[in-house]
Scaffold this motif. Structure first.
Motif, PDB file in Angstrom:
ATOM      1  N   ILE A 107       0.844  -1.201   0.000  1.00 43.09           N
ATOM      2  CA  ILE A 107       0.000   0.000   0.000  1.00 43.09           C
ATOM      3  C   ILE A 107       0.875   1.245   0.000  1.00 43.09           C
ATOM      4  N   ASP A 108       1.844   1.303   0.925  1.00 43.53           N
ATOM      5  CA  ASP A 108       2.738   2.467   1.016  1.00 43.53           C
ATOM      6  C   ASP A 108       3.512   2.675  -0.283  1.00 43.53           C
ATOM      7  N   SER A 110       2.790   1.682  -3.313  1.00 44.49           N
ATOM      8  CA  SER A 110       1.890   2.096  -4.398  1.00 44.49           C
ATOM      9  C   SER A 110       1.597   3.591  -4.335  1.00 44.49           C
ATOM     10  N   TYR A 111       1.316   4.093  -3.141  1.00 41.74           N
ATOM     11  CA  TYR A 111       1.042   5.530  -3.019  1.00 41.74           C
ATOM     12  C   TYR A 111       2.303   6.367  -3.206  1.00 41.74           C
ATOM     13  N   GLN A 112       3.465   5.846  -2.787  1.00 38.99           N
ATOM     14  CA  GLN A 112       4.719   6.561  -3.043  1.00 38.99           C
ATOM     15  C   GLN A 112       4.954   6.714  -4.538  1.00 38.99           C
ATOM     16  N   HIS A 114       2.617   7.108  -6.659  1.00 34.92           N
ATOM     17  CA  HIS A 114       1.514   7.935  -7.163  1.00 34.92           C
ATOM     18  C   HIS A 114       0.330   7.163  -7.720  1.00 34.92           C
ATOM     19  N   ALA A 115       0.044   5.998  -7.132  1.00 42.43           N
ATOM     20  CA  ALA A 115      -1.214   5.325  -7.464  1.00 42.43           C
ATOM     21  C   ALA A 115      -2.345   6.267  -7.065  1.00 42.43           C
ATOM     22  N   ASN A 116      -3.414   6.265  -7.835  1.00 43.62           N
ATOM     23  CA  ASN A 116      -4.545   7.137  -7.524  1.00 43.62           C
ATOM     24  C   ASN A 116      -5.456   6.527  -6.468  1.00 43.62           C
ATOM     25  N   ALA A 117      -5.429   5.211  -6.336  1.00 44.83           N
ATOM     26  CA  ALA A 117      -6.194   4.521  -5.303  1.00 44.83           C
ATOM     27  C   ALA A 117      -5.634   3.121  -5.149  1.00 44.83           C
ATOM     28  N   TYR A 118      -5.904   2.539  -3.994  1.00 37.79           N
ATOM     29  CA  TYR A 118      -5.477   1.171  -3.696  1.00 37.79           C
ATOM     30  C   TYR A 118      -6.697   0.439  -3.153  1.00 37.79           C
TER      31      TYR A 118
END
Length: 148
Positions: A107-108, A110-112, A114-118
């Motif tokens: 999760i971390d 993916s957001y690092q 720049h995923a728009n959502a998980y």
């Protein structure tokens, strides 16, 4: 493979190697309420070829949304996400990570990148279909995407 819907809809690229998850996503997109045309590739190398319109995807449409599994053969989802977001032409495409992993590290990371959502995949069919419909509804109805 493509599921055809109204001409004014947008193009969703599903990057998924599990035939069961592909089938459930197709079921969600078969509903009249879903406004996207679903395109499916089975690994990270095919995903990048589709997005870049390389052989054998030279006639592929430009994706408006990517639904990305993390656990893929040949090139993993994290690598694909990093490659999409590093590419000036592709980085504007929203990427929703849709995966079975609920690991904090995934999760971390993916957001690092720049995923728009998980979204963690539900194991229950109805819940999975509802989740896919919610993702589609949000990106089709609620938000404004480039070019739309």
């Amino acid at each position: 493979m493509t599921t055809s819907l109204p001409a004014n809809s947008f193009d969703v690229l599903l990057v998924e190697d599990d035939p069961g998850d592909v089938l459930m996503t197709r079921e969600a997109f078969a509903d009249d309420r879903i406004g996207g045309v679903l395109h499916v590739v089975n690994d990270g190398i095919e995903a990048m070829a589709f997005l870049r319109r390389e052989v054998p995807f030279t006639d592929a449409p430009e994706a408006d949304l990517v639904l990305l599994d993390l656990n893929l053969p040949r090139r993993g989802g994290i690598e694909v996400l990093a490659e999409i977001k590093a590419d000036e032409r592709l980085r504007r495409i929203p990427v929703v990570v849709l995966t079975t992993s609920d690991a904090v590290e995934d999760i971390d990371r993916s957001y690092q990148l720049h995923a728009n959502a998980y979204v963690t995949k539900a194991v229950d069919f109805d819940r999975f279909v509802d989740d896919v419909r919610s993702i589609d509804d949000f990106f089709v109805t609620v938000v404004r995407l480039p070019g739309h």
